[in-house]
Design a protein around this motif. Structure first.
Motif, PDB file in Angstrom:
ATOM      1  N   TYR A   1     -10.824 -16.599 -11.441  1.00  0.00           N
ATOM      2  CA  TYR A   1     -11.686 -16.142 -10.360  1.00  0.00           C
ATOM      3  C   TYR A   1     -13.145 -16.520 -10.570  1.00  0.00           C
ATOM      4  O   TYR A   1     -13.895 -16.612  -9.617  1.00  0.00           O
ATOM      5  N   LEU A   2     -13.533 -16.773 -11.835  1.00  0.00           N
ATOM      6  CA  LEU A   2     -14.907 -17.225 -12.061  1.00  0.00           C
ATOM      7  C   LEU A   2     -15.124 -18.585 -11.408  1.00  0.00           C
ATOM      8  O   LEU A   2     -16.150 -18.839 -10.783  1.00  0.00           O
TER       9      LEU A   2
ATOM     10  N   ARG B   1     -26.702 -14.347   0.297  1.00  0.00           N
ATOM     11  CA  ARG B   1     -26.546 -15.716   0.753  1.00  0.00           C
ATOM     12  C   ARG B   1     -26.465 -15.841   2.259  1.00  0.00           C
ATOM     13  O   ARG B   1     -26.520 -16.924   2.784  1.00  0.00           O
TER      14      ARG B   1
ATOM     15  N   GLU C   1     -13.315 -19.745  -8.963  1.00  0.00           N
ATOM     16  CA  GLU C   1     -13.184 -19.587  -7.510  1.00  0.00           C
ATOM     17  C   GLU C   1     -14.480 -19.064  -6.919  1.00  0.00           C
ATOM     18  O   GLU C   1     -14.931 -19.533  -5.868  1.00  0.00           O
ATOM     19  N   ALA C   2     -15.078 -18.095  -7.616  1.00  0.00           N
ATOM     20  CA  ALA C   2     -16.358 -17.566  -7.146  1.00  0.00           C
ATOM     21  C   ALA C   2     -17.392 -18.679  -7.105  1.00  0.00           C
ATOM     22  O   ALA C   2     -18.156 -18.806  -6.145  1.00  0.00           O
ATOM     23  N   ALA C   3     -17.386 -19.510  -8.133  1.00  0.00           N
ATOM     24  CA  ALA C   3     -18.354 -20.603  -8.185  1.00  0.00           C
ATOM     25  C   ALA C   3     -18.098 -21.607  -7.067  1.00  0.00           C
ATOM     26  O   ALA C   3     -19.034 -22.118  -6.451  1.00  0.00           O
ATOM     27  N   ALA C   4     -16.820 -21.871  -6.790  1.00  0.00           N
ATOM     28  CA  ALA C   4     -16.488 -22.815  -5.715  1.00  0.00           C
ATOM     29  C   ALA C   4     -16.999 -22.287  -4.382  1.00  0.00           C
ATOM     30  O   ALA C   4     -17.555 -23.037  -3.572  1.00  0.00           O
ATOM     31  N   ILE C   5     -16.834 -20.988  -4.174  1.00  0.00           N
ATOM     32  CA  ILE C   5     -17.296 -20.385  -2.919  1.00  0.00           C
ATOM     33  C   ILE C   5     -18.824 -20.368  -2.875  1.00  0.00           C
ATOM     34  O   ILE C   5     -19.428 -20.557  -1.834  1.00  0.00           O
ATOM     35  N   ASP C   6     -19.435 -20.187  -4.034  1.00  0.00           N
ATOM     36  CA  ASP C   6     -20.899 -20.218  -4.102  1.00  0.00           C
ATOM     37  C   ASP C   6     -21.451 -21.642  -4.058  1.00  0.00           C
ATOM     38  O   ASP C   6     -22.635 -21.855  -4.260  1.00  0.00           O
ATOM     39  N   ARG C   7     -20.584 -22.594  -3.875  1.00  0.00           N
ATOM     40  CA  ARG C   7     -20.972 -24.004  -3.741  1.00  0.00           C
ATOM     41  C   ARG C   7     -21.596 -24.569  -5.004  1.00  0.00           C
ATOM     42  O   ARG C   7     -22.562 -25.325  -4.959  1.00  0.00           O
ATOM     43  N   ALA C   8     -21.072 -24.158  -6.152  1.00  0.00           N
ATOM     44  CA  ALA C   8     -21.579 -24.727  -7.394  1.00  0.00           C
ATOM     45  C   ALA C   8     -20.887 -26.060  -7.640  1.00  0.00           C
ATOM     46  O   ALA C   8     -19.689 -26.195  -7.397  1.00  0.00           O
TER      47      ALA C   8
ATOM     48  N   PHE D   1     -22.142 -27.929 -12.746  1.00  0.00           N
ATOM     49  CA  PHE D   1     -22.705 -26.597 -12.922  1.00  0.00           C
ATOM     50  C   PHE D   1     -21.645 -25.631 -13.445  1.00  0.00           C
ATOM     51  O   PHE D   1     -21.899 -24.818 -14.329  1.00  0.00           O
TER      52      PHE D   1
ATOM     53  N   TYR E   1     -21.122 -14.283 -13.540  1.00  0.00           N
ATOM     54  CA  TYR E   1     -21.231 -15.294 -14.594  1.00  0.00           C
ATOM     55  C   TYR E   1     -21.777 -14.613 -15.832  1.00  0.00           C
ATOM     56  O   TYR E   1     -22.911 -14.143 -15.843  1.00  0.00           O
TER      57      TYR E   1
ATOM     58  N   HIS F   1     -22.175 -23.670 -16.858  1.00  0.00           N
ATOM     59  CA  HIS F   1     -22.469 -22.239 -16.811  1.00  0.00           C
ATOM     60  C   HIS F   1     -21.251 -21.344 -16.951  1.00  0.00           C
ATOM     61  O   HIS F   1     -21.394 -20.160 -17.188  1.00  0.00           O
TER      62      HIS F   1
ATOM     63  N   PHE G   1     -14.612 -10.361  -5.265  1.00  0.00           N
ATOM     64  CA  PHE G   1     -13.306 -10.259  -5.893  1.00  0.00           C
ATOM     65  C   PHE G   1     -13.065  -8.851  -6.421  1.00  0.00           C
ATOM     66  O   PHE G   1     -14.001  -8.094  -6.646  1.00  0.00           O
TER      67      PHE G   1
END
Lengths: 364, 319
Positions: free
Chosen positions: B212-213, A164, B215-222, B226, A99, B230, A93
């Motif tokens: 976007y946090l 990844r 969204e990033a997590a969704a893309i990272d498959r969290a 989780f 995180y 987190h 992004f």
């Protein structure tokens, strides 16, 4: 390079194709019938001004946004019904989406620890080590992400993407929040990384320099539509419209109103007259001349007066007035031409760009 | 230099007629604004504070006509060894623990519910906030009516509508005493009243988390679990801690709600420290010295607990 990158190289193919994507946000059409194909292992850049729909395109590919019409396919398999997680893409992004409560190491390990991947911890460690080495963030691994600088944060975000091994990398202006120097060095790193890992990258930027320097191929987007696709050479040397011609290249291309008359092209409001090209051109047209194609020479065919001088070190931009037209010319290095000087110059005939009144390119 | 002197003499001459009109100096205006406030503060805050500290070491009674006699730490010793006080503290402890915990959980859940924008979400949020805008005494009184075993709405709602089967306020069920029912009744009302407060603070924290946090997590498959653990929780934690801190302090000195509902009864089942303090200070004996000492003990405990929270809060912010 072998031992570090070994863990990151995968043989799987991954190409991305968009066909006829249209996306509307209420009354605003963000994307209008966008189609393109990113080949496996290609560094593909989406270039366009703010609001052109670049980010929306990326978000549609990632599955963060659902298109109204059209289809997205990975390796020729439609993924329209897939969730972002199922699409197996990595997204970097514009804001460093780290995180905040976790250390750099945990941020990098995060995608690997997801229940879908279930990578064993010792393998995670090896992977992170190698990614950290490539991106030169090995010394930061234990640090909390809140205590990193902008460049470090963005490197970690890129690291989280490459650790990844996704099918495709989607990068949304990842360098735009960084200062110029850092941007330059990360640009080189990214390009190098892409070449060594052989990954498919779809990269969004509004910065034409990033596009020209990094891309294998570029698609220029304006107001939700693809204006031109091609290699950096195509885009720069054969711009399809005046929009593309003006978007790439600094200083900007000279765009002059001109008329054809008796086998000659006469530039309006100036004393400049050029030989008309072989091909057929209409009576009124727009003539594009790149600043570097205007060459100062004592015996030059044309005359003008230097109105302004911008020395940039490697080169100098001269603003030359001819009639009431102002032309930008680029001369190498520093020059002793002074403001107010009368100069003579030539124009490279073979590098002229002709556009019709609808601003589309005429010459091949 | 010459011009400077000229200028200053010019400004001086310009100032002269103004001071002739007897304008107040800045300092005088400042004093005029500050001193009335300071005097009020001294009269109604500082003096009682220190006077009560003095009284806490005496045998003073507000109803007595004799001068206070210095007792040293006798009041404090008596209080700390009195079983009544420990009883009150135990009750307060239970009250604080359950009401704050429930408010935190329910408030958080409510915030998660109204977080997304949907049709009427603004109206629903406002409606949820209404209880905390009411006066606690009023809340206590009307909940007392709602708990009424004969015509109360509460029993009807939980299916105990048969006459006399459940009396929350009296801690009785089927005419048998059930301990702590009255306390539970008070806790329930406190939760009803103050969960919206927690919701409000958590909501402002939730709204500050960038999309976007997630969204990033969704893309990272969290997983969504989780993501909550987190991203959501750590980002909201500082505000949540502030909410818990406020609620703990408020609950420790909770008085009006209990007085409106039970008056501390039945027996001393809902006698929180503040209610106990009130009884000692103003009912029957008027043991003002003793009550002052008790007030100071409560104050010290509240400060200690607040400090623990604040330290935790700073750590959460530093992370």
């Amino acid at each position: 390079m072998f031992p570090t990158t070994y863990y990151l190289i995968r043989q799987a193919m991954s190409n991305v194709s968009l066909s006829n994507i249209t996306k509307k946000f209420r009354a605003v059409t963000a994307l209008d019938d966008v189609s393109f194909r990113v080949n496996d292992g290609e560094f593909f850049v989406l270039l366009g001004p703010t609001g052109a729909g670049k980010t929306t395109t990326l978000r549609v590919i990632a599955g963060l946004e659902k298109q109204d019409v059209g289809s997205v396919a990975f390796d020729d398999e439609a993924v329209d019904t897939f969730t972002p997680a199922d699409r197996d893409v990595a997204f970097v992004f514009q804001q460093y989406s780290l995180y905040p409560t976790m250390s750099v190491y945990d941020n990098l390990a995060f995608p690997l620890r997801s229940p879908v991947h279930r990578v064993p911890e010792d393998e995670i460690k090896i992977k992170i080590r190698s990614v950290a080495e490539i991106l030169r963030i090995a010394h930061l691994l234990e640090r909390k992400t809140a205590r990193l600088s902008g460049g470090e944060m963005q490197r970690v975000s890129i690291g989280r993407a490459i650790v990844r091994d996704p099918r495709v990398f989607l990068m949304d202006e990842p360098l735009s929040n960084l200062d110029a120097k850092l941007r330059e060095s990360l640009r080189v790193e990214l390009k190098h990384l892409q070449k060594t890992l052989g990954k498919t990258i779809l990269y969004v930027t509004h910065d034409q320099i990033e596009a020209l320097t990094m891309a294998d191929r570029i698609a220029v987007l304006n107001e939700g539509q693809i204006v031109q696709q091609g290699t950096p050479d195509d885009i720069y040397d054969r711009p399809a419209t005046t929009f593309v011609a003006q978007l790439v290249g600094t200083p900007r291309i000279n765009l002059l109103e001109a008329a054809r008359q008796d086998g000659q092209v006469i530039i309006r409001n100036s004393a400049l007259t050029l030989d008309a090209p072989q091909q057929k051109i209409p009576d009124t047209l727009l003539l594009g001349i790149r600043p570097e194609d205007i060459k100062l020479s004592a015996q030059g065919k044309f005359a003008g007066k230097v109105m302004l001088k911008e020395p940039l070190g490697v080169e100098t931009v001269l603003h030359i007035q001819s009639g009431s037209q102002n032309l930008l010319a680029l001369v190498p290095g520093m020059t002793d031409v002074k403001i107010g000087d009368a100069v003579n110059f030539n124009i490279a005939d073979d590098k002229l760009h002709f556009f019709d009144t609808k601003r589309n390119r005429l010459n091949a | 230099m010459a011009t400077a002197t000229v200028e200053s003499s010019v400004t001086k001459s310009r100032v002269q007629p103004q001071s002739a009109q007897r304008q107040l100096s800045d300092r005088a205006i400042m004093n005029l604004f500050i001193w009335p406030t300071l005097l009020l503060l001294i009269a109604f805050n500082f003096f009682p504070l220190f006077y009560s500290l003095y009284l806490s070491f005496t045998n003073y009674r507000a109803t007595a006509t004799t001068a206070p006699v210095w007792l040293g730490i006798e009041n404090y010793a008596n209080i700390l060894t009195s079983p009544d006080l420990w009883q009150a503290f135990t009750t307060s402890g239970k009250y604080v623990l359950f009401s704050v915990a429930l408010q935190t959980i329910i408030g958080f859940a409510l915030a998660m519910l109204v977080r997304g924008k949907f049709r009427g979400s603004g109206l629903i949020t406002t409606l949820i906030l209404i209880p905390m805008m009411l006066s606690p005494v009023v809340v206590g009184l009307f909940w007392k009516l709602m708990y009424n075993p004969n015509f109360g709405y509460f029993n009807y709602l939980i299916g105990m509508g048969q006459e006399g089967s459940l009396d929350m306020i009296a801690s009785r069920m089927f005419n048998q005493p059930v301990p702590n029912l009255a306390l539970a009744a008070v806790i329930l009302v406190d939760v009803w009243m103050w969960s919206p407060f927690v919701m409000l603070l958590v909501l402002s924290g939730l709204n500050a988390i960038p999309d976007y946090l997630y969204e990033a997590a969704a893309i990272d498959r969290a997983s969504s679990w989780f993501q909550f653990w987190h991203i959501t929780l750590p980002q909201v934690k500082p505000l949540l801690l502030i909410a818990v801190l406020f609620r703990t302090i408020e609950a420790l000195k909770s008085f009006d709600l209990v007085m409106g509902m039970t008056g501390g009864g039945p027996g001393n089942q809902t006698e929180l420290v503040a209610v106990y303090l009130y009884r000692v200070a103003f009912l029957g004996q008027f043991r003002s010295g003793y009550a002052s000492a008790l007030a100071y003990i409560i104050l010290i405990i509240v400060i200690a607990i607040s400090n623990l929270y604040i330290r935790n809060l700073n750590r959460a912010k530093g992370a």
